[in-house]
Design a protein around this motif. Sequence first.
Motif, short mmCIF file in Angstrom:
data_model
loop_
_atom_site.label_atom_id
_atom_site.label_comp_id
_atom_site.label_asym_id
_atom_site.label_seq_id
_atom_site.Cartn_x
_atom_site.Cartn_y
_atom_site.Cartn_z
N THR A 18 73.54 76.60 31.20
CA THR A 18 72.58 76.17 30.20
C THR A 18 71.37 75.56 30.89
O THR A 18 71.48 74.59 31.63
CB THR A 18 73.20 75.18 29.21
N VAL A 19 70.21 76.13 30.62
CA VAL A 19 68.97 75.79 31.30
C VAL A 19 67.93 75.39 30.26
O VAL A 19 67.71 76.11 29.29
CB VAL A 19 68.43 76.97 32.12
N VAL A 20 67.29 74.25 30.48
CA VAL A 20 66.26 73.77 29.57
C VAL A 20 64.91 73.87 30.27
O VAL A 20 64.74 73.37 31.38
CB VAL A 20 66.53 72.31 29.14
N LEU A 21 63.96 74.52 29.61
CA LEU A 21 62.62 74.70 30.15
C LEU A 21 61.64 73.74 29.49
O LEU A 21 61.87 73.26 28.38
CB LEU A 21 62.14 76.13 29.91
N SER A 22 60.54 73.50 30.17
CA SER A 22 59.40 72.79 29.57
C SER A 22 58.17 73.66 29.73
O SER A 22 58.26 74.79 30.22
CB SER A 22 59.21 71.41 30.24
N GLY A 23 57.03 73.16 29.33
CA GLY A 23 55.80 73.94 29.41
C GLY A 23 54.98 73.58 30.64
O GLY A 23 55.52 73.25 31.70
N ARG A 25 55.80 73.33 20.74
CA ARG A 25 54.71 73.14 19.78
C ARG A 25 55.05 73.95 18.53
O ARG A 25 55.55 75.07 18.62
CB ARG A 25 53.40 73.64 20.38
N VAL A 26 54.80 73.38 17.36
CA VAL A 26 55.12 74.06 16.11
C VAL A 26 53.97 75.00 15.77
O VAL A 26 53.09 74.71 14.96
CB VAL A 26 55.41 73.05 14.99
N VAL A 27 53.98 76.13 16.47
CA VAL A 27 52.99 77.19 16.30
C VAL A 27 53.74 78.52 16.37
O VAL A 27 54.88 78.57 16.84
CB VAL A 27 51.91 77.14 17.42
N ASP A 55 49.35 78.34 22.45
CA ASP A 55 49.93 77.03 22.73
C ASP A 55 51.46 77.03 22.76
O ASP A 55 52.07 76.00 23.03
CB ASP A 55 49.47 76.01 21.67
N SER A 56 52.08 78.15 22.47
CA SER A 56 53.54 78.21 22.38
C SER A 56 54.19 78.14 23.76
O SER A 56 53.87 78.94 24.66
CB SER A 56 53.96 79.51 21.69
N ASN A 57 55.13 77.23 23.94
CA ASN A 57 55.89 77.18 25.18
C ASN A 57 56.80 78.40 25.31
O ASN A 57 57.11 78.84 26.42
CB ASN A 57 56.72 75.90 25.25
N TYR A 58 57.25 78.93 24.17
CA TYR A 58 58.03 80.18 24.21
C TYR A 58 57.20 81.30 24.81
O TYR A 58 57.66 82.04 25.70
CB TYR A 58 58.49 80.55 22.80
N VAL A 91 57.31 65.39 16.20
CA VAL A 91 56.08 64.64 16.43
C VAL A 91 55.01 65.26 15.54
O VAL A 91 54.84 66.49 15.54
CB VAL A 91 55.64 64.72 17.91
N LYS A 92 54.29 64.44 14.80
CA LYS A 92 53.18 64.95 14.01
C LYS A 92 51.83 64.42 14.48
O LYS A 92 50.79 64.83 13.97
CB LYS A 92 53.37 64.58 12.53
N ASP A 93 51.87 63.51 15.47
CA ASP A 93 50.64 62.86 15.92
C ASP A 93 50.53 62.88 17.43
O ASP A 93 50.18 61.89 18.06
CB ASP A 93 50.59 61.42 15.41
N SER A 94 50.85 64.02 18.04
CA SER A 94 50.76 64.13 19.49
C SER A 94 49.34 63.81 19.96
O SER A 94 48.36 64.33 19.39
CB SER A 94 51.14 65.53 19.95
N PRO A 95 49.20 62.98 20.99
CA PRO A 95 47.86 62.70 21.52
C PRO A 95 47.23 63.91 22.20
O PRO A 95 46.03 63.93 22.44
CB PRO A 95 48.10 61.56 22.51
N LYS A 96 48.06 64.90 22.52
CA LYS A 96 47.55 66.16 23.06
C LYS A 96 47.72 67.23 21.99
O LYS A 96 48.76 67.30 21.34
CB LYS A 96 48.33 66.57 24.31
N PRO A 97 46.74 68.09 21.79
CA PRO A 97 46.90 69.16 20.81
C PRO A 97 47.90 70.21 21.32
O PRO A 97 48.05 70.35 22.54
CB PRO A 97 45.49 69.74 20.69
#
Length: 321
Positions: free
Chosen positions: A107-112, A144-146, A152-155, A246-252
Amino acid sequence: MASASLSLFSTLSKLSSSLPTSPPKLSFPLHSLSVKFNPPAFSLSFPPIFPGLSRLHSPKNHRPLASLTDMASDKRVFDSGDDLAVSLAKYTADLSDHFANKRGAFTVVLSGGSLIKCLRKLVEPPYVDSIDWSKWHVFWVDERVVPKDHVDSNYKLAYDGFLSQVPILPGHVYAINDALSAEGAAEDYETCLKHLVNTKVVDVSAASGFPKFDLMLLGMGPDGHVASLFPGHPLLNENQKWVTFVKDSPKPPPERITFTFPVINSSAYIALVAPGASKADAVYTALGGGSSQNAETLPVQRVAPEGVLTWFLDKDAASKL
């Protein structure tokens, strides 16, 4: 919703033949427990899955885990990004061998961010041919919820730079349901993780009770944030949920989902990959013994896994140590 019941195993089998040649424009996650798309709508039922995980083809030419553990240290500093990528590929491949043999799954977890670029050596020989990719299960520490084809999608970032170039089964890639709200996507992802813990695809920490991923590949922002856990944000102290929003990320973009620190810190191994001069101040604060006034001010300083934490830095990121 109107639905027909499908077997997850049969569904995943159909998905696993090959990855598509371009990122699919999906409005549903590959893992989804209650999948909504139009048309048709259906729900998935979950019999015991992955019965073939015990059958392992052991990749060759990898350092055994004992050697990897012996050489693991608090930080590794490399002269170039290419040297860092070579070492990270070796580190990841050795853990893949170990957990595939031990558990029948990895099991591997990625980030952006820059993390995906740092994994580039895994898509080259010898690793692309020797790793048993069928044992990999891929998750995201935050998203990111996109839409999945959004810039902007990490996927999309992971798909373009990594997933499309290795034979990981599509049914083992657990993307968020981007058709839901941030809150709904976080709840859906946590439900997915709970199912995978129950079916023993994902391990569980005996100490914390949170999911215990085999390897978490974390990046870090110049402000010291990890996942979507930002300096001064109330979610830094969330200790009940596995996944939150998160709905108020300081980064878009502002709306995201993220693993919480109890999940991050239950990991067996964490590779914290932070190349670049822009990370030098945060690296110094986290590793260089900055002033006591700055102690515990950065989210990255809260990364303290049950297992092994190894920093992967280039000389620019380590320039102030």
